[in-house]
Design a protein around this motif. Structure first.
Motif, short mmCIF file in Angstrom:
data_model
loop_
_atom_site.label_atom_id
_atom_site.label_comp_id
_atom_site.label_asym_id
_atom_site.label_seq_id
_atom_site.Cartn_x
_atom_site.Cartn_y
_atom_site.Cartn_z
N LYS A 172 36.54 40.31 33.98
CA LYS A 172 37.89 40.13 34.55
C LYS A 172 38.84 39.56 33.51
CE LYS A 172 35.97 39.72 39.15
NZ LYS A 172 35.54 38.84 40.21
N LEU A 173 38.35 38.62 32.69
CA LEU A 173 39.18 38.06 31.63
C LEU A 173 39.50 39.12 30.58
CD1 LEU A 173 37.50 34.57 31.24
CD2 LEU A 173 39.79 35.05 32.15
N GLN A 174 38.54 39.95 30.25
CA GLN A 174 38.77 41.01 29.27
C GLN A 174 39.81 42.00 29.80
OE1 GLN A 174 37.44 41.32 25.99
NE2 GLN A 174 39.20 42.69 25.98
N GLN A 175 39.73 42.30 31.09
CA GLN A 175 40.72 43.20 31.69
C GLN A 175 42.12 42.60 31.60
OE1 GLN A 175 39.97 46.42 32.61
NE2 GLN A 175 38.09 45.74 31.62
N ALA A 176 42.22 41.29 31.84
CA ALA A 176 43.52 40.61 31.73
C ALA A 176 44.03 40.70 30.30
CB ALA A 176 43.39 39.17 32.19
#
Length: 158
Positions: free
Chosen positions: A112-116
């Motif tokens: 999820k952090l990588q997507q952000a």
């Protein structure tokens, strides 16, 4: 905390007991293989010396040997199974922990952090592209204006 639940499946006492018995189990299985191969080699030597299986008695010995070999394999499997199952459980515990933070797994926080970050990077690239296009348009209008102005001045001087 699913990974903690998985880790609790490995009981320390059971782990220690199985690991302590592992060398003896391996030694016993190695001895079984050695004994089985020695008996088989004796039969094979007899068959080769006679030019093949030449009697019902020899055929019965080979058949009995092959049946005992199957039993030996089953016994070896039974002896090693607790160890190999434990090792598989330990391995699964480690890989479960690793996958809980794998950036490629859609259910993890790192994913999820990588997507952000990807979304932010795309936004920054779009902004940069827009700025470059604006600068390019201004340079084009400045160049045209300059040429017109220079052209006008040149025309006026004549």
């Amino acid at each position: 905390m699913d990974t903690q639940a998985n880790n609790s499946l490995i009981k320390v006492e059971e782990f220690n007991q199985i690991m302590q018995s592992a060398p003896a189990t391996l030694q016993r299985n190695q001895t079984s293989v050695s004994t089985c191969n020695q008996a088989g080699q004796t039969l094979l030597d007899t068959i080769e010396a006679e030019g093949g299986i030449s009697s019902d008695e020899l055929d019965a010995k080979v058949s009995e040997y092959l049946a005992k070999t199957k039993i030996t394999i089953e016994n070896m499997n039974k002896r090693r199974k607790p160890l190999t199952q434990l090792l598989a459980t330990v391995s699964k515990s480690f890989t479960s922990l690793e996958s809980a933070i794998d950036v490629k797994s859609v259910t993890t926080i790192p994913y999820k952090l990588q997507q952000a970050r990807n979304k932010y990077a795309a936004k920054k690239i779009a902004e940069q592209k827009r700025r470059e296009e604006d600068v390019g348009e201004r340079k084009g209008s400045i160049s045209i204006g300059y040429l017109c102005h220079v052209g006008y001045s040149v025309c006026r001087i004549r």
